[in-house]
Scaffold this active site. Structure first.
Site, mmCIF file in Angstrom:
data_model
loop_
_atom_site.group_PDB
_atom_site.id
_atom_site.type_symbol
_atom_site.label_atom_id
_atom_site.label_comp_id
_atom_site.label_asym_id
_atom_site.label_seq_id
_atom_site.Cartn_x
_atom_site.Cartn_y
_atom_site.Cartn_z
ATOM 1 C CG HIS A 83 -4.450 -2.394 -1.634
ATOM 2 N ND1 HIS A 83 -4.665 -1.398 -0.644
ATOM 3 C CD2 HIS A 83 -4.458 -1.928 -2.566
ATOM 4 C CE1 HIS A 83 -4.892 -0.442 -1.057
ATOM 5 N NE2 HIS A 83 -4.868 -0.487 -2.439
ATOM 6 C CE LYS B 97 -7.043 7.560 -1.777
ATOM 7 N NZ LYS B 97 -7.728 7.221 -3.196
ATOM 8 C CG HIS C 89 -7.780 -1.300 1.806
ATOM 9 N ND1 HIS C 89 -8.407 -2.253 0.983
ATOM 10 C CD2 HIS C 89 -7.846 0.034 1.413
ATOM 11 C CE1 HIS C 89 -8.608 -1.627 0.065
ATOM 12 N NE2 HIS C 89 -8.318 -0.300 0.036
HETATM 13 N N1 ARG Z 1 -2.582 2.301 -7.976
HETATM 14 C C1 ARG Z 1 -3.910 1.757 -8.732
HETATM 15 C C2 ARG Z 1 -4.936 1.256 -7.612
HETATM 16 O O1 ARG Z 1 -4.577 0.989 -6.383
HETATM 17 C C3 ARG Z 1 -3.098 0.463 -9.352
HETATM 18 C C4 ARG Z 1 -2.069 0.528 -10.338
HETATM 19 C C5 ARG Z 1 -2.224 -0.514 -11.498
HETATM 20 N N2 ARG Z 1 -1.238 -0.643 -12.114
HETATM 21 C C6 ARG Z 1 -1.240 0.114 -13.378
HETATM 22 N N3 ARG Z 1 -0.143 0.224 -14.135
HETATM 23 N N4 ARG Z 1 -2.122 0.812 -13.849
HETATM 24 O O2 ARG Z 1 -5.853 1.085 -8.236
#
Ligand code: ARG
Length: 578
Positions: free
Chosen positions: A136, A130, A133
């Protein structure tokens, strides 16, 4: 560095009657306030709480204290109603700042309060395949700054990027690629192409449900470790990571570990067993859940009907792994506030599993960033790539520099420092929990409370110091900036205001670390920059009087150093010329 607040507290505690009233040094320290208006002194001691013990009115007590405090530390002590306002001797404070900043240099503002303790800071954690963007940027920049701050306070910091590199969406991607993708396309523009496949998958799946079925099967194959699915997934991951790395490079962001969700795919069995043994799992319609209703947290889905694990299962496994691997004293997650419930749920589950360190797992949430006049959605493909935002910031900065017609040397490098710095600074300017709107006009404004403004103050201080050194060399004999200065030249309003803010920096850094709030530093460095401008305008710095010039240049050097150290914590570079 001398702690004038503590010294004031000690003097108050030593006054007659204080011990009997239960006011020792620590108590007095706790009562001392910082007046919001500097005209009310450096510290104020409200006397309301003493009325009972002294059997006098608070105003009368304040008057007594003001009359009884010994001289030596203060320029002035006055009582205003129930408050004792103390004014620290300006020369003492300025001398203290000058020597502390000179002694600590790049370490000024930090401490060793966290020494011997290890903390994990998890940030950025984007999803593979993905786009990276504008949404983030917050986790990335806030998390990195929190890591820097904690390091500056003496903690050993482990920086983890918990990549979203696992889950059913990879089944969709594999299916989309097989049905209508091509290797050449992906290689040419990996993330944009994968995103397009993802969008197309959802569009086509609306009329062709077999796609969803196929995607589920592909993910199941991936979980079983089938070679073909595994190879595709690894390839998507590697291509995505290449692009993320470009952005991290531009922002100057680093990690110690990229152990993301997939890293835990073989560590889930143990968690499931423990949950089972602890009697926490319940069947629900073929799926398995942990019922958290009793805590007002609903029901957490742990495995789906087909046995596949979920995001939350991987978070539980990750926390257990991290405790064993790193023995953290704190495990900090810089993740959007939209995931509040998710974090409450899994931290509660870890607690119910009997791990007392559950309370050391800390979710540090932040608000949304949105764009002026547009909405972002990965599903529809309407996103603004962070890489483009950063490139754009540098380009716009170049235009501004060209318009202003200044600076021909190092123009490229300086434009990069200013453009990127402006974006980071803007991100860290607001309280992290607040939602905010990304607005170009605000980001690159050289006059407002912006990165470029603060960087400009730094460059101006640096150039003033160069000029001072040249003058001194011209007058025969290089004048050294070392050695004691006469602080009586720094007691003017603008000079003292600047010195006081520099004196306060270590306290602000400590508080930013405690509250996981980098914006406290952003605000404070903006104040220092503004105070430096005031000092620069109000005072004749390069005067003919060598002693006076030396003292004032020393203060300018302190400002330069304090700005540099603060910006470094935020992840913003400083240009020597602007
Ligand atoms: N990849 C997730 C997102 O973009 C965020 C991860 C956050 N960290 C975790 N340990 N859950 O929404």
């Amino acid at each position: 560095m001398r702690d004038f607040k503590r010294e004031t507290a000690a003097l108050i505690a030593a006054l007659p009657g204080m011990a009997d009233a239960g006011i020792d040094e620590a108590a007095a320290f706790g009562i001392l306030e910082r007046p919001s208006d500097s005209a009310m002194g450096d510290y104020a001691f409200p006397c309301f709480r003493l009325a009972k013990a002294f059997r006098k009115s608070p105003n009368a007590i304040a008057e007594d204290i003001a009359g009884a405090l010994p001289g030596g530390l203060f320029d002035k002590v006055e009582n205003v109603n129930a408050y004792v306002n103390v004014f620290i001797r300006k020369d003492l404070l300025c001398a203290e700042v000058a020597s502390a900043v000179r002694r600590d240099g790049d370490r000024y503002g930090g401490s060793q309060s966290g020494a011997g303790r290890r903390v994990i800071v998890e940030y950025s954690s984007p999803n593979i395949a993905k786009p990276f963007h504008i949404g983030h940027i917050r986790s990335t920049v806030i998390g990195s700054a929190i890591g820097n701050i904690l390091e500056f306070l003496g903690y050993e910091v482990v920086r983890i990027n918990h990549l979203g590199d696992y889950g059913t969406q990879f089944g969709k991607l594999i299916t989309a690629y097989r049905r209508f993708g091509s290797r050449e396309e992906v290689e040419k523009a990996p993330i944009q192409t994968l995103l397009r496949y993802y969008v197309e998958f959802h569009a086509k799946a609306e009329t062709d449900p077999s796609l969803e079925e196929e995607a589920r099967a592909a993910f199941a194959a991936l979980e079983r470790g089938e070679a073909e699915e595994r190879a595709l997934w690894e390839w998507f991951r590697a291509e995505s990571l290449k692009e993320f790395t470009v952005v991290y490079g531009m922002l100057g962001i680093r990690f110690d570990s990229y152990a993301g969700e997939s890293f835990y795919s073989d560590k889930m069995g143990r968690v499931m067993d423990e949950l089972e043994q602890d009697g926490l799992l319940e069947e629900s319609d073929g799926a398995r859940i942990v019922d958290l209703d009793a805590y007002g947290l609903g029901k957490a889905l742990i495995t789906k009907r087909d046995g596949s694990t979920l995001y939350i299962t991987r978070d539980v496994a990750a926390a257990v792994y991290r405790k064993e691997e790193y023995d953290f004293s704190k495990n900090i997650y810089v993740v959007a506030s939209q995931q509040d419930l998710h974090f409450k749920q899994w931290i509660k589950i870890v607690e119910l599993m009997g791990y007392d360190w559950a309370s050391d797992c800390i979710h540090v949430p932040f608000g949304l960033v949105s764009l002026k006049d547009s909405v972002m959605s990965t599903r529809t493909g309407n996103v603004v790539f962070l890489e483009d935002v950063l490139t754009n910031a540098v380009e716009k900065t170049k235009e501004i520099i060209a318009e202003k017609g200044v600076l021909t040397d190092h123009a490229e490098e300086t434009a990069r420092q200013i453009g990127i710095g402006a974006v980071i600074f803007q991100e860290l300017h607001n309280n992290r929990i607040k939602d905010y709107v990304f607005d170009w006009d605000k980001v690159l404004n050289f006059e407002g409370e912006t990165g470029p403004y603060v960087q400009y103050s730094y460059a101006r201080a640096a150039s003033l110091l160069r000029k001072g050194a040249e003058d001194a060399a011209g007058a025969g004999g290089a004048e050294s900036q070392d050695g004691a200065i006469d602080p009586s030249y720094l007691t003017g309003g603008a000079a003292y205001a600047l010195a006081k803010l520099i004196y306060d920096l270590p306290g602000v850094v400590a508080e930013a670390g405690e509250r996981y709030e980098p914006s406290l530093i952003t605000r404070h460095v903006t104040d220092i920059a503004q105070a430096f401008s005031g000092f620069y305008h109000d005072e004749h710095i390069l005067t003919a009087n060598a002693e006076e010039r030396r003292a004032k240049l020393a203060l300018a050097d302190c400002a330069r150093q304090a700005i540099k150290n603060s910006l470094a914590l935020l992840g913003v570079e400083v240009p020597e010329r602007m």
